[in-house]
Design a protein around this motif. Structure first.
Motif, PDB file in Angstrom:
ATOM      1  N   MET A  23       1.029  -1.282   0.157  1.00 24.74           N
ATOM      2  CA  MET A  23      -0.098   0.090   0.196  1.00 24.74           C
ATOM      3  C   MET A  23       0.769   1.247  -0.142  1.00 24.74           C
ATOM      4  N   ALA A  24       2.178   1.358  -0.801  1.00 21.00           N
ATOM      5  CA  ALA A  24       2.868   2.293  -0.777  1.00 21.00           C
ATOM      6  C   ALA A  24       2.396   3.390  -1.385  1.00 21.00           C
ATOM      7  N   SER A  25       2.939   4.626  -1.164  1.00 17.44           N
ATOM      8  CA  SER A  25       2.629   5.852  -1.748  1.00 17.44           C
ATOM      9  C   SER A  25       3.675   6.099  -2.990  1.00 17.44           C
ATOM     10  N   GLU A  26       3.213   6.934  -3.901  1.00 16.36           N
ATOM     11  CA  GLU A  26       4.080   7.464  -5.017  1.00 16.36           C
ATOM     12  C   GLU A  26       5.524   7.638  -4.267  1.00 16.36           C
ATOM     13  N   LYS A  27       5.736   8.356  -3.522  1.00 16.94           N
ATOM     14  CA  LYS A  27       6.772   8.711  -2.748  1.00 16.94           C
ATOM     15  C   LYS A  27       7.702   7.573  -2.422  1.00 16.94           C
ATOM     16  N   VAL A  28       6.733   6.494  -1.775  1.00 20.37           N
ATOM     17  CA  VAL A  28       7.847   5.400  -1.210  1.00 20.37           C
ATOM     18  C   VAL A  28       8.015   4.436  -2.495  1.00 20.37           C
ATOM     19  N   LEU A  29       7.553   4.453  -3.565  1.00 13.50           N
ATOM     20  CA  LEU A  29       7.698   3.805  -4.678  1.00 13.50           C
ATOM     21  C   LEU A  29       9.105   4.212  -5.301  1.00 13.50           C
ATOM     22  N   LEU A  30       9.145   5.810  -5.438  1.00 19.72           N
ATOM     23  CA  LEU A  30      10.018   6.351  -5.915  1.00 19.72           C
ATOM     24  C   LEU A  30      11.572   6.171  -5.101  1.00 19.72           C
ATOM     25  N   MET A  64       7.935  -2.985 -10.919  1.00 21.97           N
ATOM     26  CA  MET A  64       7.435  -3.026  -9.517  1.00 21.97           C
ATOM     27  C   MET A  64       6.001  -3.579  -9.667  1.00 21.97           C
ATOM     28  N   VAL A  65       5.799  -4.548  -8.566  1.00 18.64           N
ATOM     29  CA  VAL A  65       4.290  -5.215  -8.309  1.00 18.64           C
ATOM     30  C   VAL A  65       3.815  -4.401  -7.048  1.00 18.64           C
ATOM     31  N   GLY A  66       2.825  -3.939  -7.183  1.00 12.78           N
ATOM     32  CA  GLY A  66       2.152  -3.227  -5.850  1.00 12.78           C
ATOM     33  C   GLY A  66       0.573  -2.843  -6.125  1.00 12.78           C
ATOM     34  N   HIS A  67       0.245  -1.972  -5.233  1.00 13.88           N
ATOM     35  CA  HIS A  67      -1.059  -1.455  -5.205  1.00 13.88           C
ATOM     36  C   HIS A  67      -1.753  -0.498  -5.468  1.00 13.88           C
ATOM     37  N   ASN A  68      -2.845  -0.080  -5.751  1.00  7.80           N
ATOM     38  CA  ASN A  68      -3.358   1.223  -5.667  1.00  7.80           C
ATOM     39  C   ASN A  68      -3.867   1.807  -4.481  1.00  7.80           C
ATOM     40  N   PRO A  69      -4.111   2.947  -4.276  1.00  7.45           N
ATOM     41  CA  PRO A  69      -3.760   4.117  -5.179  1.00  7.45           C
ATOM     42  C   PRO A  69      -2.341   4.286  -5.532  1.00  7.45           C
ATOM     43  N   GLY A  70      -1.475   3.850  -4.676  1.00  9.95           N
ATOM     44  CA  GLY A  70      -0.273   4.369  -4.977  1.00  9.95           C
ATOM     45  C   GLY A  70       0.618   3.949  -6.327  1.00  9.95           C
ATOM     46  N   MET A  71       0.218   2.937  -6.850  1.00 10.14           N
ATOM     47  CA  MET A  71       0.894   2.453  -8.272  1.00 10.14           C
ATOM     48  C   MET A  71       0.237   3.563  -9.309  1.00 10.14           C
ATOM     49  N   GLU A  72      -1.028   3.617  -9.193  1.00  5.82           N
ATOM     50  CA  GLU A  72      -1.711   4.436 -10.317  1.00  5.82           C
ATOM     51  C   GLU A  72      -1.117   6.137 -10.065  1.00  5.82           C
ATOM     52  N   ASP A  73      -0.990   6.379  -8.981  1.00  4.29           N
ATOM     53  CA  ASP A  73      -0.525   7.900  -8.699  1.00  4.29           C
ATOM     54  C   ASP A  73       1.032   7.905  -9.095  1.00  4.29           C
ATOM     55  N   PHE A  74       1.699   6.887  -8.907  1.00  6.89           N
ATOM     56  CA  PHE A  74       3.192   6.894  -9.133  1.00  6.89           C
ATOM     57  C   PHE A  74       3.317   6.867 -10.628  1.00  6.89           C
ATOM     58  N   ALA A  75       2.485   5.942 -11.457  1.00  2.00           N
ATOM     59  CA  ALA A  75       2.548   5.985 -12.794  1.00  2.00           C
ATOM     60  C   ALA A  75       2.207   7.410 -13.451  1.00  2.00           C
ATOM     61  N   ALA A  76       1.072   8.171 -12.866  1.00  2.00           N
ATOM     62  CA  ALA A  76       0.755   9.434 -13.533  1.00  2.00           C
ATOM     63  C   ALA A  76       1.613  10.386 -13.185  1.00  2.00           C
TER      64      ALA A  76
END
Length: 178
Positions: free
Chosen positions: A84-91, A106-118
């Motif tokens: 359940m990571a945020s886009e900040k943690v993914l980066l 990277m295999v993960g979850h929304n909303p972080g994955m979608e936010d990171f992609a955008a």
């Protein structure tokens, strides 16, 4: 040049209300979708050198069901921080990747994955961006390229979106009905 693949886990089950969210596994549809996406990735030469994966059961199971190539050809880092990571943690995770890895998933979850992609979009396939912003479904995949030599140089708005793929769009190649 570096390639980043962002994969949202496949469809998970809600049938056991006593099970913690972290421990939820895939439902039947998810179990059918992950191998379809795995075949797509393999057929398009998108087997990563390194994979960052959430420790949630549904993410680990998705990765396992992608196919043999992903278990044998890739280094895998299972990281609880990606649950359940945020886009900040993914980066923050991505920029720690060793530079020998040309292609990272990277295999993960929304909303972080979608936010990171955008957040990563700088240019590329505008139609794919619109689809991705409309809905980043389970087992959805986006591919970015970065004109860099070091993962530490990835920044928001610097990626070139190459494609966005949904399993339901792959039905012609054996995807399960949705």
């Amino acid at each position: 040049m570096k390639t980043l693949l962002l994969l949202r886990h496949a469809k998970s089950s809600w049938t056991d209300p006593s099970r913690s969210d972290h421990d939820r596994e895939l439902n039947r549809r998810g179990e059918q979708a992950a191998p379809v996406m795995g075949r797509y990735l393999h057929d398009h030469g998108l087997v990563p050198d390194l994979i960052w994966c959430s420790t949630a059961a549904r993410a680990v199971q998705t990765l396992t069901l992608l196919g043999r190539d992903f278990a044998s050809a890739s280094d895998v880092i299972y990281n609880e921080d990606l649950y359940m990571a945020s886009e900040k943690v993914l980066l923050e995770s991505l920029v720690q990747t060793h530079d020998d890895a040309r292609c990272v998933m990277m295999v993960g979850h929304n909303p972080g994955m979608e936010d990171f992609a955008a957040q990563l979009f700088g240019d590329g396939d505008g139609e794919a961006l619109l689809q991705m912003n409309r809905k980043f479904p389970t087992c959805g995949l986006c591919q970015y390229e970065f004109d860099i030599d070091h993962w530490a140089d990835v920044r928001p708005e610097t990626g070139r979106l190459i494609r966005f793929v949904k399993v339901k769009d792959l039905q012609g190649i054996g995807a399960p009905p949705t």
